[in-house]
Scaffold this motif. Structure first.
Motif, mmCIF file in Angstrom:
data_model
loop_
_atom_site.group_PDB
_atom_site.id
_atom_site.type_symbol
_atom_site.label_atom_id
_atom_site.label_comp_id
_atom_site.label_asym_id
_atom_site.label_seq_id
_atom_site.Cartn_x
_atom_site.Cartn_y
_atom_site.Cartn_z
ATOM 1 N N GLY A 33 0.790 -1.223 0.000
ATOM 2 C CA GLY A 33 0.000 0.000 0.000
ATOM 3 C C GLY A 33 0.825 1.276 0.000
ATOM 4 O O GLY A 33 0.297 2.362 -0.229
ATOM 5 N N ARG A 34 2.122 1.141 0.239
ATOM 6 C CA ARG A 34 2.981 2.334 0.301
ATOM 7 C C ARG A 34 4.410 1.957 -0.073
ATOM 8 O O ARG A 34 5.000 1.054 0.527
ATOM 9 N N SER A 62 0.001 9.239 -11.047
ATOM 10 C CA SER A 62 -0.986 10.013 -10.294
ATOM 11 C C SER A 62 -2.417 9.750 -10.740
ATOM 12 O O SER A 62 -3.352 9.936 -9.970
ATOM 13 N N ARG A 68 -3.427 5.762 -5.128
ATOM 14 C CA ARG A 68 -4.141 6.773 -4.350
ATOM 15 C C ARG A 68 -3.450 8.129 -4.379
ATOM 16 O O ARG A 68 -4.112 9.158 -4.438
ATOM 17 N N ALA A 69 -2.124 8.138 -4.280
ATOM 18 C CA ALA A 69 -1.381 9.406 -4.234
ATOM 19 C C ALA A 69 0.064 9.162 -4.630
ATOM 20 O O ALA A 69 0.614 8.091 -4.388
ATOM 21 N N GLU A 82 1.384 5.847 -2.810
ATOM 22 C CA GLU A 82 0.396 5.137 -2.002
ATOM 23 C C GLU A 82 -0.569 4.486 -2.967
ATOM 24 O O GLU A 82 -1.089 5.141 -3.866
ATOM 25 N N TYR A 83 -0.783 3.182 -2.784
ATOM 26 C CA TYR A 83 -1.594 2.421 -3.734
ATOM 27 C C TYR A 83 -2.476 1.418 -3.003
ATOM 28 O O TYR A 83 -2.274 1.122 -1.826
ATOM 29 N N ASP A 84 -3.450 0.885 -3.723
ATOM 30 C CA ASP A 84 -4.346 -0.119 -3.176
ATOM 31 C C ASP A 84 -3.757 -1.501 -3.477
ATOM 32 O O ASP A 84 -3.739 -1.924 -4.639
ATOM 33 N N GLN A 87 -5.641 -3.923 -5.662
ATOM 34 C CA GLN A 87 -5.679 -3.697 -7.102
ATOM 35 C C GLN A 87 -4.315 -3.883 -7.760
ATOM 36 O O GLN A 87 -4.229 -4.248 -8.928
#
Length: 120
Positions: A33-34, A62, A68-69, A82-84, A87
């Protein structure tokens, strides 16, 4: 098929070569997630070329599905994504940076170049 076997690019622009990141990015820290990416001192090409690639990565990441960011800190030579992880497989990042053409890295690449985007 092993995860490291070459895969077809399925229409991905060849200029978005997975191996290109191996020379100028490294993973500084990663939890699902990061991920913090550092600009490697041994990166190849001129500083302007590397900065152009970094800015292109930030711009595309982006807006990619599942991300996400993205924040870029040029002074620290780092980029935080930052990601899911539901996914985007966490292993995709390692493979992308290492230049490994795994199914996960290819899926992430599809997201980054826009071939995995869905109309709103």
């Amino acid at each position: 098929m092993p995860a490291t076997a070459p895969l077809a690019t399925d229409g991905i622009d060849e200029s978005w070569d997975l191996a290109r990141y191996a020379g100028w990015l490294r993973i500084a820290h990663h939890i699902p997630g990061r991920i913090r990416l550092k600009l490697a001192a041994e990166g190849q090409g001129s500083l302007n070329d590397v900065l152009a690639d970094v800015k292109r990565f930030v711009a595309t990441a982006s807006t990619a599905p599942g991300i996400r960011a993205v924040s870029l800190n040029l002074l620290a030579r780092s980029c935080l994504v930052e990601y899911d992880p539901k996914q985007i497989a966490p292993a995709a990042w390692t493979d992308l940076i290492d230049g490994t053409r795994s199914a996960e890295a290819l899926a992430l690449t599809h997201r980054l170049v826009g071939t995995d985007r869905h109309p709103a």
